[in-house]
Motif scaffolding. Sequence first.
Motif, PDB file in Angstrom:
ATOM      1  N   ASP A 121      -9.626  -2.724   2.688  1.00 47.15           N
ATOM      2  CA  ASP A 121      -8.382  -3.504   2.681  1.00 47.15           C
ATOM      3  C   ASP A 121      -7.375  -2.870   1.733  1.00 47.15           C
ATOM      4  OD1 ASP A 121      -9.418  -5.395   4.395  1.00 47.15           O
ATOM      5  OD2 ASP A 121      -9.947  -6.821   2.827  1.00 47.15           O
ATOM      6  N   GLU A 122      -6.120  -2.939   2.115  1.00 54.70           N
ATOM      7  CA  GLU A 122      -5.047  -2.472   1.242  1.00 54.70           C
ATOM      8  C   GLU A 122      -4.402  -3.657   0.527  1.00 54.70           C
ATOM      9  OE1 GLU A 122      -3.720   1.527   3.739  1.00 54.70           O
ATOM     10  OE2 GLU A 122      -2.403  -0.238   3.735  1.00 54.70           O
ATOM     11  N   VAL A 123      -4.109  -3.449  -0.751  1.00 61.68           N
ATOM     12  CA  VAL A 123      -3.430  -4.452  -1.573  1.00 61.68           C
ATOM     13  C   VAL A 123      -2.129  -3.841  -2.067  1.00 61.68           C
ATOM     14  CG1 VAL A 123      -3.548  -5.873  -3.651  1.00 61.68           C
ATOM     15  CG2 VAL A 123      -5.618  -5.491  -2.279  1.00 61.68           C
ATOM     16  N   VAL A 124      -1.022  -4.461  -1.716  1.00 59.13           N
ATOM     17  CA  VAL A 124       0.289  -3.977  -2.152  1.00 59.13           C
ATOM     18  C   VAL A 124       0.646  -4.676  -3.461  1.00 59.13           C
ATOM     19  CG1 VAL A 124       2.748  -3.868  -1.599  1.00 59.13           C
ATOM     20  CG2 VAL A 124       1.038  -3.495   0.202  1.00 59.13           C
ATOM     21  N   ARG A 144      -5.234   0.231  -3.537  1.00 59.97           N
ATOM     22  CA  ARG A 144      -3.956  -0.261  -4.022  1.00 59.97           C
ATOM     23  C   ARG A 144      -2.819   0.590  -3.470  1.00 59.97           C
ATOM     24  NH1 ARG A 144      -6.326   2.102  -8.543  1.00 59.97           N
ATOM     25  NH2 ARG A 144      -5.100   3.728  -9.587  1.00 59.97           N
ATOM     26  N   VAL A 145      -1.776  -0.094  -3.085  1.00 60.89           N
ATOM     27  CA  VAL A 145      -0.594   0.560  -2.526  1.00 60.89           C
ATOM     28  C   VAL A 145       0.595   0.129  -3.388  1.00 60.89           C
ATOM     29  CG1 VAL A 145       0.897   0.807  -0.515  1.00 60.89           C
ATOM     30  CG2 VAL A 145      -1.590   0.536  -0.208  1.00 60.89           C
ATOM     31  N   PRO A 146       1.102   1.000  -4.253  1.00 55.55           N
ATOM     32  CA  PRO A 146       2.180   0.594  -5.154  1.00 55.55           C
ATOM     33  C   PRO A 146       3.550   0.624  -4.476  1.00 55.55           C
ATOM     34  CG  PRO A 146       1.544   2.849  -5.620  1.00 55.55           C
ATOM     35  CD  PRO A 146       0.617   2.366  -4.539  1.00 55.55           C
ATOM     36  N   VAL A 147       4.368  -0.345  -4.831  1.00 55.83           N
ATOM     37  CA  VAL A 147       5.791  -0.344  -4.488  1.00 55.83           C
ATOM     38  C   VAL A 147       6.525  -0.348  -5.816  1.00 55.83           C
ATOM     39  CG1 VAL A 147       7.696  -1.638  -3.449  1.00 55.83           C
ATOM     40  CG2 VAL A 147       5.478  -1.505  -2.280  1.00 55.83           C
ATOM     41  N   THR A 171       0.889  -1.965   6.171  1.00 56.71           N
ATOM     42  CA  THR A 171       0.279  -1.347   7.356  1.00 56.71           C
ATOM     43  C   THR A 171      -0.678  -2.353   7.987  1.00 56.71           C
ATOM     44  OG1 THR A 171      -1.753  -0.484   6.333  1.00 56.71           O
ATOM     45  CG2 THR A 171       0.285   0.801   6.009  1.00 56.71           C
ATOM     46  N   PRO A 172      -1.274  -2.012   9.132  1.00 55.81           N
ATOM     47  CA  PRO A 172      -2.279  -2.909   9.722  1.00 55.81           C
ATOM     48  C   PRO A 172      -3.479  -3.164   8.812  1.00 55.81           C
ATOM     49  CG  PRO A 172      -1.498  -1.352  11.360  1.00 55.81           C
ATOM     50  CD  PRO A 172      -0.916  -0.905  10.047  1.00 55.81           C
ATOM     51  N   ARG A 173      -3.670  -2.317   7.798  1.00 54.82           N
ATOM     52  CA  ARG A 173      -4.806  -2.494   6.876  1.00 54.82           C
ATOM     53  C   ARG A 173      -4.466  -3.385   5.685  1.00 54.82           C
ATOM     54  NH1 ARG A 173      -4.571   2.651   8.355  1.00 54.82           N
ATOM     55  NH2 ARG A 173      -3.508   3.292   6.446  1.00 54.82           N
ATOM     56  N   THR A 174      -3.196  -3.751   5.554  1.00 60.04           N
ATOM     57  CA  THR A 174      -2.791  -4.572   4.412  1.00 60.04           C
ATOM     58  C   THR A 174      -3.387  -5.968   4.530  1.00 60.04           C
ATOM     59  OG1 THR A 174      -0.700  -3.369   4.294  1.00 60.04           O
ATOM     60  CG2 THR A 174      -0.851  -5.426   3.067  1.00 60.04           C
TER      61      THR A 174
END
Length: 398
Positions: A121-124, A144-147, A171-174
């Motif tokens: 799973d992706e975590v923004v 982790r996906v940083p913004v 993304t679809p994985r978020t």
Amino acid sequence: MAPMTSSARPLLNRRLAEFGTTIFAEMSALALSTGSINLGQGFPDTDGPEQVREAAVRALRDGRGNQYPPGPGVPELRTAIAGHQRRRYGIELDPDREVLVTAGATEAIAASLLALVEPGDEVVAFEPYYDSYAASIALAGGTRVPVTLRPHAEGGAGFRLDLDELRAAITPRTRLLLINTPHNPTGTVLTRAELTAIAELAVERDLLVVTDEVYEHLTFDDAEHVPLATLPGMRERTVSIGSAGKTFSFTGWKVGWVTSTPELVTAVRSAKQFLTYVSSGPFQYAVAEALALPDSYFAGFRADMTAKRDLLAAGLTDAGFEVFKPAGTYFITTDIRPLDPSGDGFAFCRALPERCGVVAIPNAVFYDDRAAGAPFVRFAFCKRQDVLAEAAARLKSM
């Protein structure tokens, strides 16, 4: 004697390999060894209200909380949390099914991510981020996906979120958005318009949201704290995290909480019960009384912190830093490049105690993109005014 290990496998779980000793431990040790003023770690240098401290003493003497409290937290505190959310924000909560007491907000974050995130799973999350976010996501096996929040173009006006960057990161994985407002370390307070856009995105993409609101009572000037759970479509998908430490200046008590739907609270509790199970027994009763303090306490607390913010911000400006005046929290982010063109925040902070007897934190530790955070340094202003004045004088002497 060294432990027997396989040469092919390190001792530390690989998910934690990138996380060494926290920067807070390093810089606090440096403050002690050099006798410096510690404006690094965010803890006050005075205790909170005397009546709240006495409530803890009374609970100890009366034998309330000296043994294991109930797993979800003592009923008095859960009721007080629900009452606080209703009075402040109009959020109706069932104290028995929609409130969970934790060992501070740090455990609440860890338990929420362990409960809701699975490997892959992706975590923004907004960058820079509180350092436990990255570790908790890693422990859960998530990505982790940083913004990145970036300095406002006008300079000195704080950091802002780019909503287009946020949309592009999903993304679809978020699985989940991890939101922090008021934001540590930048002091950004997301506006109602920004939060509305985030809410619409979460609903559109069917995302869960964990929102860290521990600085909810520390907003300044015209900034308004808007709980994400109050916005359309968010009540059923948002886990909200609060804490007593920052609001009442008893950070060592470690009393935090999670509020959400019964289904989400049950999920978080399933993970939390295998972390601490329970904690802070007598302090829970004291925090229940603290949450019932009149509005004048919260207004006075905010006014006091506003004065401290302004004092330190002026001192940092006089010393030559570019100062990003925070709209919330009790931290000020600065850009060191007017003083140090190299923009190396790590080297600057490690040398600062010897140069002038002050400790700060390099913001780069809160970034995946270390280069983006390199020139920024964080100072805490949750200290006595005389301490802040002395720190400002020392910084100006550089």
